[in-house]
Write an enzyme that holds these catalytic residues in place. Structure first.
Site, short mmCIF file in Angstrom:
data_model
loop_
_atom_site.label_atom_id
_atom_site.label_comp_id
_atom_site.label_asym_id
_atom_site.label_seq_id
_atom_site.Cartn_x
_atom_site.Cartn_y
_atom_site.Cartn_z
N LYS A 204 0.90 -1.15 -0.09
CA LYS A 204 -0.06 0.06 -0.17
C LYS A 204 0.91 1.29 -0.02
CE LYS A 204 -3.50 -0.18 2.57
NZ LYS A 204 -4.61 -0.05 3.64
N GLU A 210 10.19 -5.36 3.77
CA GLU A 210 10.59 -6.54 3.14
C GLU A 210 10.22 -6.50 1.63
OE1 GLU A 210 9.16 -7.24 7.46
OE2 GLU A 210 8.56 -5.74 5.88
N GLY A 265 -5.05 -5.64 4.99
CA GLY A 265 -4.38 -6.78 4.25
C GLY A 265 -5.05 -8.03 4.54
N ARG A 266 -4.98 -8.51 5.72
CA ARG A 266 -5.62 -9.89 5.74
C ARG A 266 -6.92 -10.08 5.22
NH1 ARG A 266 -5.45 -6.97 9.97
NH2 ARG A 266 -7.30 -6.74 11.55
N GLU A 351 -4.19 -11.71 14.24
CA GLU A 351 -3.92 -10.29 14.28
C GLU A 351 -5.21 -9.60 14.06
OE1 GLU A 351 -0.75 -8.51 11.09
OE2 GLU A 351 -2.87 -8.04 9.98
N HIS A 382 0.61 -38.01 12.33
CA HIS A 382 1.85 -38.70 12.49
C HIS A 382 2.78 -37.72 13.36
CE1 HIS A 382 0.87 -42.34 10.18
NE2 HIS A 382 0.35 -41.32 9.34
N LYS A 510 8.61 -3.04 14.03
CA LYS A 510 9.16 -2.33 12.60
C LYS A 510 9.95 -1.30 12.96
CE LYS A 510 5.01 -3.58 9.41
NZ LYS A 510 4.05 -3.01 8.88
#
Length: 545
Positions: A204, A210, A265-266, A351, A382, A510
């Protein structure tokens, strides 16, 4: 929208705590015997999904009180407010309009819906252009591979959808890079041809550390392969609201698609952030994905609490979190394509509802947001299923169970379904000490050894679980499934009295990360860090030098 009352202020909550205390010593199997129609009564369906919640520590009386709790929290009215564009994100002063992204109309929200329609047209244009071979790279060759560079919601949602719907994909290969660790990008690019690779930068602000770091490395990869700066528009698209920063990077406005502050964002896979999905699937299948979510939206808006899948799942989450002290929730998709669903749901739920204060800022004195975890069946059987069956912690489970496969390997898929159903039943029935003893005797052990080992084979059972089943993983069913968990997350937030749509908790790390990086680069800082961090920085300098 006014702030939600606290969970403890709802009249039904106290009675529910008492009922939960009584039910802790109750057998779910006994409830099946007592309530003859339980297998039919504790089922709800919508948008092609079937929720079976009959295997829960929940009798008719407790369910009635839970439904009252939902009514007292005004979940039906809150659903209408969310879908209607009310200011549900009170700390940032805006709505949460992810449902608008899959709507076919939006009375009262025409201006925003016009933006959505325009963005869809841009997505359709680019998906068609790339799939038709019209988009060509610096050498004149058609684009064959798309790499989505994002992080968080700009990565987890599109990655899940692309992986889950592989049987519906065309000829364009879509890849995903999120980690700032250079190995992530390097490994992805290893087998790709710069001349036929297109990157989508999802940020955005176009400043996400990153994402921008990986984007710059991708640009350098292209330039080193012979592309000119003037060729970048042939290889880069951006999903951003910062056109100036994108232009500075080398992406023109014509190659930029929008992001809006009223979509978190999510919740953004339905927006232009899902462009990689639209490219991989083709526009027709992407529209079916939107339609599945819209079908769940319509159900959420209209169904009464007793039949409303998101509200029922939310009430169960709060029932176990605040009535039984369950601090976790397990999601087990019995489909390899849905292997990333737990990762996606971790961000969506944790979040959103990992909050310690109410929407008005007051401290909460009860738990919110249980830890969500899981993996695809049957691998977990397992590994961690041991804890589910014989551990001391209560771990409510959602089994996600598609009933058919796209592989054509019906018999093998039959084994998968059998495993999923068996795990659900094993959690319910367990194995008594007597049954364990008899099993050991049948294996040829003598009576003394069988008696000694029986406690180790016994399983208490009575472990609550839901089964969400549907015909197959399709664009429509996946859209409905994701929207189901979105709305469940919102309802849980409303029951807890918190704001599910901000995420201030991600900011501090951040900010500290920027400070530490600048220290590593040799820029002067006056305030010292804590001794442990200073020692680790010294160790890093030793290895770097």
């Amino acid at each position: 929208m006014t702030s939600s009352p606290l969970l403890t202020d709802l009249p039904a909550f106290g009675e529910l705590q008492a009922l939960a205390s009584d039910l802790k010593s109750t057998s779910i199997q006994a409830l099946f015997e007592r309530e003859g129609n339980r297998a039919e009564a504790f089922v709800a369906q919508a948008a092609g999904l079937r929720l079976d919640y009959s295997k829960h520590l929940l009798d008719g009386a407790a369910r009635a009180r839970l439904l009252e709790l939902g009514e007292q929290a005004q979940l039906p009215r809150k659903a209408q407010a969310l879908l209607g564009g009310a200011e549900v994100n009170n700390t940032e002063g805006r709505p949460a309009l992810h449902s608008l992204l899959r709507a076919s109309s939006a009375p009262g929200l025409e201006d925003k819906f016009a933006e959505v329609v325009e963005a869809r047209a841009q997505m359709r244009h680019w998906a068609g252009r790339i799939n038709s071979g019209e988009q060509r790279g610096f050498s004149g060759a058609a684009i064959t591979d798309v790499v989505n560079i994002g992080i968080g919601g700009s990565d987890l949602g599109p990655r899940l959808v692309t992986d889950a719907l592989k049987p519906f994909q065309g000829d364009i290969n879509c890849h995903y890079v999120a980690n700032v660790d250079p190995a992530d990008l390097q490994d992805t690019l290893l087998d790709l041809d710069p001349a036929t690779t297109l990157f989508i930068i999802c940020s955005k602000s176009f400043r996400t550390e990153e994402t921008l770091t990986n984007g710059l490395a991708a640009r350098a990869w292209l330039i080193n392969a012979g592309a000119e700066v003037s060729d970048l528009d042939k290889h880069f698209l951006a999903i951003t609201s910062n056109l100036a920063a994108a232009a500075e990077f080398g992406v023109s406005g014509d190659n930029c698609l929008p992001m809006w502050d009223w979509v978190g964002g999510r919740y953004s896979v339905w927006s232009a952030v899902g462009l990689s999905c639209a490219i991989a699937l083709g526009w027709e299948h992407f529209e079916q994905f939107l339609d599945g979510a819209a079908a769940m939206d319509a159900h959420f808006a209209s169904a009464p609490v007793a039949d409303n899948l998101p509200m029922l799942m939310s009430l169960l989450e709060v029932w176990y979190c605040n009535g039984f002290g369950a601090g976790n929730h397990v999601v087990l998709p019995y489909d390899q394509g849905l292997a990333r669903l737990p990762d996606f749901l971790q961000q969506l739920t944790m979040e959103s509802n990992g909050k310690r204060v109410a929407a008005d800022g007051s401290a909460l004195d009860y738990d919110t947001g249980p830890v969500l975890w899981g993996s695809a069946g049957t691998m977990g059987q397992h590994s961690f299923h041991q804890l589910l069956h014989q551990g001391t912690r209560l771990c409510p489970v959602d089994f996600i169970l598609p009933l058919t496969t796209h592989t054509g390997m019906a018999e093998q898929h039959q084994r998968l379904v059998a495993n999923g159903l068996a795990q659900s039943r094993a959690l319910l029935v367990g194995r008594t000490p007597d049954e364990a003893r008899e099993s050991l005797l049948a294996r040829g052990l003598d009576a003394a050894e069988a008696e000694r080992l029986a406690p180790h084979l016994a399983m208490p059972g009575n472990r609550p679980n839901s089964v969400i089943s549907f015909a197959a993983v399709t664009p429509h069913s996946l859209g409905a499934l994701i929207a189901l968990y979105e709305h469940r997350t919102f309802c849980s937030g409303q029951l807890w009295g918190i704001n599910s749509f901000d995420q201030w908790g991600v900011e501090l790390g951040k900010e500290i990360g920027v400070d530490i990086f600048q220290r590593m680069a040799g820029e002067a800082r006056t305030a010292p860090l804590d001794p442990a961090t200073e020692a680790l920085l010294a160790q890093w300098r030793q290895y770097r030098d």
